[in-house]
Scaffold this active site. Structure first.
Site, PDB file in Angstrom:
ATOM      1  N   GLU A   4       0.847  -1.186   0.000  1.00  5.80           N
ATOM      2  CA  GLU A   4       0.000   0.000   0.000  1.00  5.80           C
ATOM      3  C   GLU A   4       0.887   1.242   0.000  1.00  5.80           C
ATOM      4  O   GLU A   4       0.448   2.337   0.326  1.00  5.80           O
ATOM      5  CB  GLU A   4      -0.941   0.006   1.201  1.00  5.80           C
ATOM      6  CG  GLU A   4      -0.299  -0.094   2.559  1.00  5.80           C
ATOM      7  CD  GLU A   4      -1.304  -0.194   3.690  1.00  5.80           C
ATOM      8  OE1 GLU A   4      -1.535   0.835   4.342  1.00  5.80           O
ATOM      9  OE2 GLU A   4      -1.867  -1.287   3.909  1.00  5.80           O
ATOM     10  N   CYS A  34      -3.436  -4.539   4.435  1.00  7.09           N
ATOM     11  CA  CYS A  34      -2.486  -5.514   4.990  1.00  7.09           C
ATOM     12  C   CYS A  34      -2.751  -6.951   4.546  1.00  7.09           C
ATOM     13  O   CYS A  34      -1.976  -7.849   4.894  1.00  7.09           O
ATOM     14  CB  CYS A  34      -2.494  -5.424   6.519  1.00  7.09           C
ATOM     15  SG  CYS A  34      -2.028  -3.803   7.148  1.00  7.09           S
ATOM     16  N   HIS A  54      -1.321 -11.638  11.386  1.00  6.04           N
ATOM     17  CA  HIS A  54      -1.023 -10.268  10.977  1.00  6.04           C
ATOM     18  C   HIS A  54      -0.839  -9.463  12.260  1.00  6.04           C
ATOM     19  O   HIS A  54      -1.687  -9.512  13.153  1.00  6.04           O
ATOM     20  CB  HIS A  54      -2.166  -9.689  10.140  1.00  6.04           C
ATOM     21  CG  HIS A  54      -2.098  -8.191  10.020  1.00  6.04           C
ATOM     22  ND1 HIS A  54      -0.987  -7.538   9.552  1.00  6.04           N
ATOM     23  CD2 HIS A  54      -3.005  -7.222  10.355  1.00  6.04           C
ATOM     24  CE1 HIS A  54      -1.207  -6.231   9.570  1.00  6.04           C
ATOM     25  NE2 HIS A  54      -2.413  -6.017  10.064  1.00  6.04           N
TER      26      HIS A  54
END
Length: 418
Positions: free
Chosen positions: A82, A114, A249
């Site tokens: 990103e 993400c 994550h």
């Protein structure tokens, strides 16, 4: 069906880092609240480091380890980020060029906050499984740099100021193919879940905005729902017994710990002591590198996976469950198996050594970097980089085949090897 998964993996955590406790004290944050983040260090990109240099420096050791024949079988290069530098041109073209890969190759970029690193991995897995080019490999590079200017102004809000200690810079490169000596993917064992939510976003290229509480709630919801979907698709799955390790994550360690606690309570009705023990055994190995680099968005779950493999016990084959979340949102729970051979293979890349050798920034140097950060950003047309801003940091790259940004000439980024 052919086997498929990760043949090689490497992490590049940048050249410099900051002690986040020093940052918290300097910013006068609530230390008790800060300690709940479970952070130790954050990688900080130097002026000559961008998503391209980070990605190349993560992938270069992998490419160097291949024979010429193996290198030429890389037929797909996907970048996941990103932190792109152009609304049209993909940074995969730069990475492909500086790695010297075969031109008979597909090059493109993926974006979904993400989640992008997992999107790249799953795309590569299915490319290999399709057997449209037997023996072909895919190189997936997840690379990101955090931004700390908040949309609508330059002053951090109290809530978002806690994102500064957690935001990092770095990249994870993975080679996906038919000989998954590092991480063999459980084919078809996927639970995915997504919906529209405005939790975090980048409404302009170099700023972030969002609702931290909403983001946490969405993350919790998606972890539960992706696992339940995984459980529906795979017979006999148990959250605690099926997976010897879990990789998440990791925006920050405290978020992972809270999510794991929630899952243990909801699914297993576990008590506090059992939850704490389980966290230390199955989750904590995957937080090691995340606590030292910070949140690198699309690469974060892959960073946790690398940390798990490097720091876990794989005397016998172990299954790792992976949870990936990307704001906006899309999420997935998937899994794979790692053996002692996979751990040995990963350790050859000496990830921990690279992190130990980074340059330790002082707060004055960090503040100087923030002032200089506007020189190179999205849409920069022309710029010449001062490689000697921190000479001692630059020296750490000499002789290691590291790529740095030299200048931007009419939007085109030009790099050189040190």
């Amino acid at each position: 069906m052919v086997s498929v998964g990760i043949e090689a993996m490497n992490v590049f955590g940048g050249t410099a880092y900051l002690d986040v406790m020093q940052l918290a004290e300097y910013r006068k944050l609530d230390i008790a609240r800060f300690e709940n983040l479970l952070m130790k260090e954050k990688s900080v990109a130097l002026p000559y480091e961008d998503p391209i240099t980070l990605g190349v420096n993560a992938a270069k050791p992998i490419v160097n380890s291949l024979s010429e024949e193996e290198k030429n079988r890389i037929e797909l290069v996907v970048t996941c980020t990103e932190s792109g530098i152009d609304f049209s041109k993909s940074i995969s073209t730069y990475i492909h060029h500086y790695l010297g890969l075969n031109r008979n190759c597909r090059l493109f970029e993926l974006k979904q906050a993400c989640y992008s690193g997992t999107a790249g991995l799953q795309l590569a897995v299915n490319f290999v499984l399709s057997q449209i080019s037997p023996g072909a490999k895919a190189l997936v590079v997840a690379t990101d740099i955090s931004r700390f200017l908040i949309a609508g102004g330059d002053i951090l809000s109290e809530e978002w100021s806690y994102a500064e200690p957690t935001g990092g810079a770095g990249a994870v490169a993975i080679l996906v193919g038919e000989n998954p000596s590092m991480f063999q993917v459980d084919v078809g064992a996927n639970g995915y879940y997504g919906y529209e939510v405005m939790d975090t976003c980048r409404p302009v290229p170099d700023s972030e905005a969002g609702n931290a509480d909403l983001s946490l709630l969405s993350y919790l919801d998606c972890c539960e729902q992706t696992f339940l979907e995984y459980q529906r698709r795979v017979v006999g799955v148990d959250y605690q017994k099926t997976f010897q390790y879990l990789s998440f994550h990791t925006p920050f360690g405290g978020m992972v710990k809270g999510t794991h606690r929630s899952m243990m309570r909801k699914i297993l009705k576990a008590k506090s002591a059992e939850i704490e023990s389980d966290f230390e055994q199955r989750v904590l190995p995957g937080l090691n590198y995340c606590q030292r680099i910070g949140n690198i968005m699309g690469a974060s779950v892959l960073l946790s996976l690398a940390s798990t493999i490097d720091n876990g016990d794989f005397d016998t084959a172990k299954r790792i469950g992976c949870f990936s979340y990307g704001s906006g949102c899309c999420s997935e729970f998937y899994s794979g198996v790692v053996t002692s051979q996979g751990q040995e293979h990963l350790r050859r890349f000496e990830i921990e050594k690279q992190l130990n050798e980074r340059y330790h920034l002082s707060m004055d140097e960090y503040e100087e970097l923030l002032r200089e950060s506007g020189m190179v950003k999205f849409g920069t047309r022309n710029a010449k980089l001062d490689l000697n801003l921190f000479p001692e940091a630059l020296k750490l790259n000499f002789g290691k085949q590291r790529l740095v940004l030299k200048e931007i000439n009419e939007y085109h980024r030009e790099y050189e090897w040190l």
